[in-house]
Motif scaffolding. Structure first.
Motif, short mmCIF file in Angstrom:
data_model
loop_
_atom_site.label_atom_id
_atom_site.label_comp_id
_atom_site.label_asym_id
_atom_site.label_seq_id
_atom_site.Cartn_x
_atom_site.Cartn_y
_atom_site.Cartn_z
N GLY A 152 -5.88 1.94 4.86
CA GLY A 152 -5.28 2.32 3.58
C GLY A 152 -6.27 2.95 2.63
N PHE A 209 3.27 -1.33 4.05
CA PHE A 209 3.00 0.02 3.58
C PHE A 209 4.32 0.69 3.24
N ALA A 254 -2.91 -2.62 3.18
CA ALA A 254 -2.35 -1.55 4.00
C ALA A 254 -2.05 -2.01 5.42
N MET A 278 -2.08 5.81 8.01
CA MET A 278 -0.99 4.91 7.67
C MET A 278 0.37 5.49 8.05
N SER A 307 9.30 -1.40 1.80
CA SER A 307 8.06 -1.18 2.52
C SER A 307 8.25 -1.60 3.97
N ALA A 325 0.85 -1.19 0.00
CA ALA A 325 0.00 0.00 0.00
C ALA A 325 0.89 1.24 0.00
N HIS A 374 2.86 3.51 10.36
CA HIS A 374 4.21 3.33 9.84
C HIS A 374 5.24 3.69 10.90
N ASP A 394 5.68 4.41 2.72
CA ASP A 394 5.29 5.79 2.96
C ASP A 394 5.83 6.68 1.84
#
Length: 761
Positions: free
Chosen positions: A224, A258, A254, A231, A272, A16, A235, A260
């Motif tokens: 997500g 994820f 998500a 998110m 990720s 995501a 994160h 960013d």
């Protein structure tokens, strides 16, 4: 045997966010706006001197950041700030009957409404009308109703505090408390359930708490898509090494990993971050059972540890709560066999969650509509509160309850009075401030309002935004009922299906969007909104309005009110000349807004009081309450193994009923929405293969059967016994009376159904 190829269905293996999000953002900009104008507009999003994103209600952490929007936020902004227009000539060229044949996506994609319009039944078209004439005609019809309670005043969460406050003052002076609201369809179970548990119907955490938490339990939500700026927070939490335990029927990308877009390293390396440390696929409708399993395991751990155990916070429970003994007895009497059957989760997995919870000194539970939109939604929410109370996870850093709201001011419009159940204290302050006595009888929520329209007891509907007929369940009952109205009025930025369900007299009144400059008699105005963590802050649109004929929501409300109530004691025109005056009135009626105008001029705004954060419990007992829920499986029909539980879901290309496009990237669906997601074993058990055309029919019996046909079966990672299809297309399967009796929230998320191959139907 290889699965057949299905047009528009293909794996999406990327995380995501990341480059996929940036490409989608660029495409949204390209389709709706000039690139240069879009860049300037997006960089004003969620800034102290800019506008609040019209998308989700997730708070802003750093108000000086140069990048405070996400992919879906960019879609929301460009969808509103689009260069496309729907002028009177569009309506002259298209009858309402012909427009009803368009898809919801096609209707909204035409662009911004530019002029007030009135329906001409003889020609079956909308025609331009002057503002004063529209107000006069609406006022005359409202005054002609046999009772004020024959009118319904619907509010979308998009409305500002100022608009929502004026709206409720108008309706109460008119003489009714009928306030169906979008909250009734999403988090009303929170608003109703939490006051009984902790004394307030809101979340208790701030963004700072996510910097201090030691565990997050995330239930029934897909950040997500539905609150994407969350998110960034998840994160950061994952990078701190904090466990994130997810309970959700579907595997959502998500919540798995994820990338960013603001992380240069991840973007450069195509890397990720894993989000969920544990992912448990609870059966649709099994949330309460899972929570009871975690609490049962916690209780057993505590009892095994002996009198000096700290597994449960007995000191906190003794000082701050009531009802623990009854809860403990209920947990002991609930068997693990029943818990496993209702949740589809093993005893071992729930014990592991309990062990992680017992190790954490500060836990946040986040939850979405996957918890609230059930016939037991209020009780589900109260079980979340029970879990947190067992270890004293209120009133300390890094801990608390976090309901995830939708629209950016869906919480705020409730705070400033959009409620069908006003308190005596609020009514008294309205009378003291404005000089009229408002009605005290409870009015209609969204389901009750539509039931009254269907029955012919309500004859007028005023909609402050939204797409009520499409958002509500029971499409076959709701859509025809709208045509029986004497009056329907829609304050809107874009055309949608509800506008086309014309009554005897129907009006579309175009309003300014969040991104546009609001110029009133004393100069440019700011409005205010409240995010999901009770922060109130200002929003100032800067774009030139889409049409010179547009008016602001407060100005439209004031115009209707003045025309409807010629003897009104409310100085409508004076209030809208300067929105500071509206905020002064809000402060007079709601003391929590003390020094309102002063505090919203501080970047970032201010936070409304949340007593549980200070371990103050505004319940009748003065303590937080453990509330038992003896049920586990609310649908006796589910003893039939052929019956599955259906949940409706949003695609990644939509926000509520607004469809931005036809892709659902993270689930591997492109260019279509006619799909049902099913577990592979459930497909095989029914002799259905991926790609087969299927029919979904409800399993209520008693004459409540509803069907949705011409769908395609898709194999997906979803819990056994669970199926999912898109909202609002799946709303036709949800009876209007299939809702949580405590809160009125429709049960969009747990409909008993049977799935049949089309050839077998």
């Amino acid at each position: 045997m290889a699965e057949k190829e299905i047009p528009g269905i293909r794996p999406y293996d990327n995380p995501a966010g990341g480059w996929g999000a940036l490409r989608a953002t660029a495409r949204a900009v390209r389709e709706q706006m000039d690139a240069g104008e879009a860049a300037v507009t997006l960089l004003r999003t969620n800034k102290p001197e800019g506008f609040d994103c019209p998308g989700c209600a997730w708070p802003d952490k750093k108000h000086t950041s140069t990048f405070q929007f996400c992919e879906n936020g960019a879609k929301a902004v460009t969808w509103e700030a689009t260069n496309k227009r729907v002028p009177p000539t569009f309506f002259a060229a298209h009858t309402v009957t012909s427009l009803l044949g368009w898809t919801d996506y096609q209707l909204e994609d035409q662009g911004r409404l530019t002029h007030p319009m009135a329906y001409n039944a003889e020609k079956d078209i909308y025609e331009a009308i002057g503002w004063d004439e529209a107000f006069a005609r609406i006022g005359e019809i409202l005054r002609g109703l046999d009772s004020p309670d024959m009118a319904e005043f619907y509010t979308s969460g998009r409305a500002s505090n100022e608009a929502a406050f004026l709206y409720q003052i108008f309706a109460r002076e008119y003489g009714t408390n009928n306030f169906p609201d979008c909250s009734n369809m999403c988090h009303e179970a929170t608003s109703v359930g939490l006051p009984h548990s902790i004394g307030i119907g809101k979340g208790t955490v701030s963004l700072d708490d996510f910097d201090h938490c030691e565990l997050i339990i995330a239930m029934g939500h897909n950040p997500g898509t539905n609150h994407p700026r969350m998110m960034g927070t998840l994160h950061e939490v994952a990078h701190r090494g904090v466990p994130i335990i997810v309970l959700n029927p579907l595997r959502e990308r998500a919540l798995e990993r994820f990338a960013d877009p603001q992380d240069p390293w991840e973007m450069a390396t195509l890397g990720s971050t894993p989000i969920a440390s544990t992912y448990l696929q609870v059966k649709v409708g099994g949330d309460a059972a899972a929570l009871k399993g975690i609490m049962k395991a916690l209780l057993e751990m505590d009892e095994a540890a002996g009198p000096d155990s700290d597994v449960i916070d007995h000191a906190f429970i003794q000082q701050h709560t009531r009802g623990f003994d009854a809860l403990a007895a209920d947990l002991r009497n609930t068997s693990w066999t029943a818990i496993e059957a209702a949740s589809s989760l093993s005893e071992a997995s729930l014990r592991a969650v309990a062990a992680a919870y017992a190790k954490s000194n500060a836990t946040i539970v986040t939850y979405g509509m996957g918890v609230t939109q059930h016939i037991t939604g209020t009780q589900n929410v109260q079980q979340v509160a029970n879990l947190l109370l067992l270890r004293g996870n209120f009133g300390k850093p890094g801990a608390g309850i976090c309901p995830l709201r939708g629209h950016s001011n869906v919480q705020g419009d409730r705070t400033v009075g959009i409620t069908e159940k006003p308190t005596a204290a609020v009514l008294a302050r309205i009378e003291q401030t404005f000089g009229f006595r408002p009605p005290a009888a409870h009015g209609h929520d969204a389901v009750a309002a539509m039931q009254a329209i269907i029955d012919g007891r309500s004859k007028a509907l005023i909609c402050l935004g939204g797409n009520l007929a499409v958002a509500l369940p029971d499409t076959e009952a709701c859509l025809p009922a709208m045509r029986g109205l004497e009056l329907s009025v829609h304050v809107a930025t874009k055309l949608n299906r509800s506008h086309l369900l014309t009554g005897k007299h129907s009006f579309i009144l175009p309003c300014l969007g969040r991104t546009e400059r609001d110029q009133q008699a004393t100069g440019p105005q700011a409005v205010t909104v409240e995010d999901s963590m009770s922060m109130v802050h200002a929003s100032r649109g800067k774009l030139t309005p889409a049409s010179e004929a547009l008016r602001s929501e407060p100005a439209i409300i004031a115009g209707i009110a003045a025309a409807t109530l010629p003897g009104s004691r409310v100085p409508w025109m004076d209030l809208i000349a300067d929105y500071d005056r509206i905020r002064d009135a809000i402060e007079a009626v709601y003391p929590d807004f003390e020094n309102y105008n002063e505090r919203i001029r501080v970047p970032g705004g201010f936070r409304l009081p949340l007593p549980p954060t200070e371990r103050i419990w505004n319940t009748p007992s003065g303590k937080a309450e453990f509330l038992c829920f003896s049920g586990l499986n609310e649908d006796p029909v589910l003893v039939d193994p052929s019956v599955l539980k259906l949940t409706t879901i949003r695609s990644h290309d939509q926000y509520n009923t607004t469809i931005y496009g036809l892709d659902d990237r993270y689930r591997g669906v492109f260019g279509r929405r006619d799909v049902v997601f099913m577990n592979r074993d459930d497909l095989a058990e029914r002799g259905i293969e991926q790609g087969d055309e299927i029919q979904v029919e409800t399993a209520f019996g008693q004459g409540k059967e509803r069907r949705l046909s011409k769908l395609i079966a898709i194999a997906y990672e979803i819990a056994r016994g669970s199926v999912a299809t898109y909202y609002p297309e799946g709303n036709c399967l949800v009876p209007l009376d299939y809702h949580d009796k405590s809160s009125g929230t429709p049960s969009y998320k747990s409909v008993p159904v049977r799935v049949l191959r089309a050839s077998a139907s």
